[in-house]
Write an enzyme that holds these catalytic residues in place. Structure first.
Site, short mmCIF file in Angstrom:
data_model
loop_
_atom_site.label_atom_id
_atom_site.label_comp_id
_atom_site.label_asym_id
_atom_site.label_seq_id
_atom_site.Cartn_x
_atom_site.Cartn_y
_atom_site.Cartn_z
N HIS A 21 0.85 -1.20 0.00
CA HIS A 21 0.00 0.00 0.00
C HIS A 21 0.88 1.25 0.00
CE1 HIS A 21 -4.06 -1.86 1.17
NE2 HIS A 21 -3.23 -2.85 0.97
N ASP A 120 -6.19 5.45 3.05
CA ASP A 120 -6.55 4.08 2.70
C ASP A 120 -7.98 3.84 3.18
OD1 ASP A 120 -3.77 1.89 2.50
OD2 ASP A 120 -5.74 1.62 1.59
C1 LIG Z 1 -2.23 -4.10 -2.46
C2 LIG Z 1 -2.07 -5.42 -1.71
O1 LIG Z 1 -0.69 -5.66 -1.54
C3 LIG Z 1 -0.36 -6.86 -0.85
O2 LIG Z 1 1.03 -6.81 -1.01
P1 LIG Z 1 2.10 -7.90 -1.41
O3 LIG Z 1 3.37 -7.46 -0.82
O4 LIG Z 1 1.59 -9.23 -1.03
O5 LIG Z 1 2.22 -7.95 -3.00
P2 LIG Z 1 2.36 -6.84 -4.08
O6 LIG Z 1 1.10 -6.05 -4.18
O7 LIG Z 1 2.79 -7.58 -5.29
O8 LIG Z 1 3.52 -5.86 -3.59
C4 LIG Z 1 4.81 -6.35 -3.39
C5 LIG Z 1 5.77 -5.21 -3.64
O9 LIG Z 1 7.01 -5.52 -3.03
C6 LIG Z 1 8.04 -5.53 -4.00
N1 LIG Z 1 8.96 -6.65 -3.69
C7 LIG Z 1 8.48 -7.80 -3.14
C8 LIG Z 1 9.36 -8.82 -2.81
C9 LIG Z 1 10.76 -8.62 -3.05
O10 LIG Z 1 11.59 -9.49 -2.78
N2 LIG Z 1 11.17 -7.45 -3.60
C10 LIG Z 1 10.30 -6.45 -3.93
O11 LIG Z 1 10.70 -5.41 -4.43
C11 LIG Z 1 7.37 -5.71 -5.35
O12 LIG Z 1 8.12 -5.09 -6.38
C12 LIG Z 1 6.03 -5.02 -5.13
O13 LIG Z 1 6.15 -3.65 -5.42
C13 LIG Z 1 -1.05 -8.09 -1.42
O14 LIG Z 1 -0.45 -8.42 -2.63
C14 LIG Z 1 -2.49 -7.86 -1.76
O15 LIG Z 1 -2.95 -8.95 -2.58
C15 LIG Z 1 -2.64 -6.56 -2.53
O16 LIG Z 1 -4.00 -6.30 -2.77
#
Ligand SMILES: C[C@@H]1O[C@H](OP(=O)(O)OP(=O)(O)OC[C@H]2O[C@@H](n3ccc(=O)[nH]c3=O)[C@H](O)[C@@H]2O)[C@H](O)[C@H](O)[C@H]1O
Length: 443
Positions: A21, A120
């Site tokens: 978020h 939010d």
């Molecule tokens: C809104 C809500 O966000 C939640 O966040 P979540 O972290 O699970 O996943 P992403 O939205 O893909 O967000 C993950 C974010 O972390 C970043 N990243 C992750 C792992 C890593 O090793 N390195 C990175 O840079 C990635 O690039 C992205 O920007 C849930 O999904 C939910 O389903 C969604 O509605």
């Protein structure tokens, strides 16, 4: 709001305490600050700390980070005041701790005295405060219109649990805190007639229009809002490994910041990757305090069987940087909204392995848009199966049958690049109208 006021519109931004978020809020803050909006981004210190260093390096003088200290709770030390790495059973505690911080937030609000609150949809008390002070609130939904907040019952239809972040159940079984649905409905009732959403019409036009009808609000898409990979994301050892691979030959595997594969899911995924014979880079994450070493986390002899054909990255990977690399030909993803949009931005087809929340609906959208395929779960036990994992990976990356998906992913990426910041210009216009202030903006 004071119509006579002029100068920069002062916006207080207040996202839920999740990485998925905060990232979209920060990207929107960056773009609005370039249009002379003064932004105050409020979250817990553990969420803001990594942003402080990043913003100090980049040039965003109109963005101020504002620490919100939650009340000290025994099982929620300061480094747990984020969903990133938080053990699932503490999500409700985190939600309650944020609710308990509403008086602290009220002090921040009156000190900053914003012209507008962008919030939010999980903190109705923040919206109520703004309304009581006659300050407009705009909600910014950081997930797709397809999983729109009003139809939360849709989550049940897909057979996945609602995020038990409010401590209570979605059926409001008398729990001490508001259910998720009540939070969202209360937020929507109190906020202004426009609602921002991290999406764009090229992929979600019908769902955006449907959301507008359901909420009786003007839904304003903000566009993809993908953070462009910066040098700070460089991880030399990963880049070096990727550079040795052929174009579109590697599948990237990651499940976001909140989902942790079970032992059984890790086993099936590992064997599925082996069966696919496709090179992979897999981000292996565990909740705080529950980390397992890689050798024990994966099948016996996995590393030896894989050799140079696979790279395991522990804890965190520069996802945008990896998706941008020419050797990446597919993304095994939980279909978190942030990951879905990033994969679309970089033209990487998605192999959907949705787990919770909105992810099954996001996976459905990926299929509708034509930029990916979903790993189907076992008919009886709904479990992930290695043969299906291998089948879909091979189809998306290698086989002729995946050609349409690969082409559509490239086309959508070009479309996204061509849009530039068209949606953000409209957002800025809407916010200026809403605040009724002679905002000195040039863009
Ligand atoms: C809104 C809500 O966000 C939640 O966040 P979540 O972290 O699970 O996943 P992403 O939205 O893909 O967000 C993950 C974010 O972390 C970043 N990243 C992750 C792992 C890593 O090793 N390195 C990175 O840079 C990635 O690039 C992205 O920007 C849930 O999904 C939910 O389903 C969604 O509605």
């Amino acid at each position: 709001m004071d119509a006579g006021k002029s100068g920069n519109i002062r916006v207080l931004m207040f996202p839920w305490l999740a990485h998925g978020h905060i990232s979209p809020f920060l990207e929107l803050a960056k773009k609005l600050s370039k249009r002379n909006f003064q932004i105050y981004l409020c979250s817990t210190p553990v969420n803001l700390h990594p942003l402080k260093e990043k913003l100090a390096r980049l040039n965003f003088p109109l963005i101020q980070l504002v620490d919100l200290h939650l009340p000290p709770l025994p099982d929620l030390p300061p480094h747990y005041q984020t969903t990133k790495g938080l053990p699932h059973h503490l999500l409700g505690t985190l939600e309650n701790a944020l609710d308990m911080a509403s008086p602290t937030f009220a002090n921040i609000f009156t000190r900053i005295n914003p012209d507008l609150l962008i919030c939010d949809i999980f903190q109705p008390w923040a919206t109520s405060l703004a309304v009581s002070l006659n300050i407009p609130t705009v909600h910014f939904v950081t997930f797709g219109a397809i999983s729109n907040p009003v139809e939360l019952k849709g989550f049940k239809k897909t057979g996945v649990a609602l995020p038990n972040i409010s401590g209570g159940s979605d059926d409001q079984n008398g729990s001490e805190s508001l259910s998720l649905r009540d939070r969202i409905v209360q937020c929507l009732k109190q906020s202004s007639d426009i609602m921002l959403i991290k999406s764009f019409r090229e992929i979600e036009a019908k769902y955006i229009d449907n959301l507008s009808i359901l909420t009786k609000k003007k839904i304003v898409p903000v566009g993809p809002l993908v953070q462009e990979p910066g040098e700070e994301d460089e991880r030399a050892e990963i880049t070096e490994w990727l550079n040795k691979k052929d174009p579109s030959s590697v599948v990237y595997v990651s499940f976001g910041t909140e989902y942790y594969l079970s032992k059984e899911e890790r086993e099936e995924l590992a064997h599925g990757l082996l069966l696919s014979q496709v090179s992979f880079i897999w981000v292996l994450r565990f909740p705080h305090g529950e980390k397992i070493n890689v050798k024990d986390a994966l099948p016996e002899g996995f590393a030896e069987m894989v050799g140079e054909g696979g790279l395991i990255v522990e804890d965190w990977a520069p996802q945008k940087k990896i998706l941008e690399h020419a050797c990446i030909g597919g993304f095994v993803s939980h279909c978190g909204w942030g990951s879905v949009i990033e994969s679309m931005r970089f033209g990487v087809p998605i192999i959907g392995m949705p787990m919770l929340y909105d992810q099954p609906l996001n996976a459905k959208l990926v299929g509708e848009v034509g930029v990916g395929l979903e790993i189907k779960r076992g008919k009886n036990n709904r479990k992930i199966e290695r043969e299906e994992v291998a089948r879909v990976i091979k189809q998306v990356l290698v086989e002729k049958g995946g050609e349409n998906v690969r082409r559509r992913a490239r086309e959508l990426s070009e479309c996204i690049l061509g849009k530039k910041d068209r949606e953000v210009d409209q957002v800025a216009d809407e916010l200026v109208k809403l605040c009724g202030i002679n905002h000195s903006q040039v863009w």
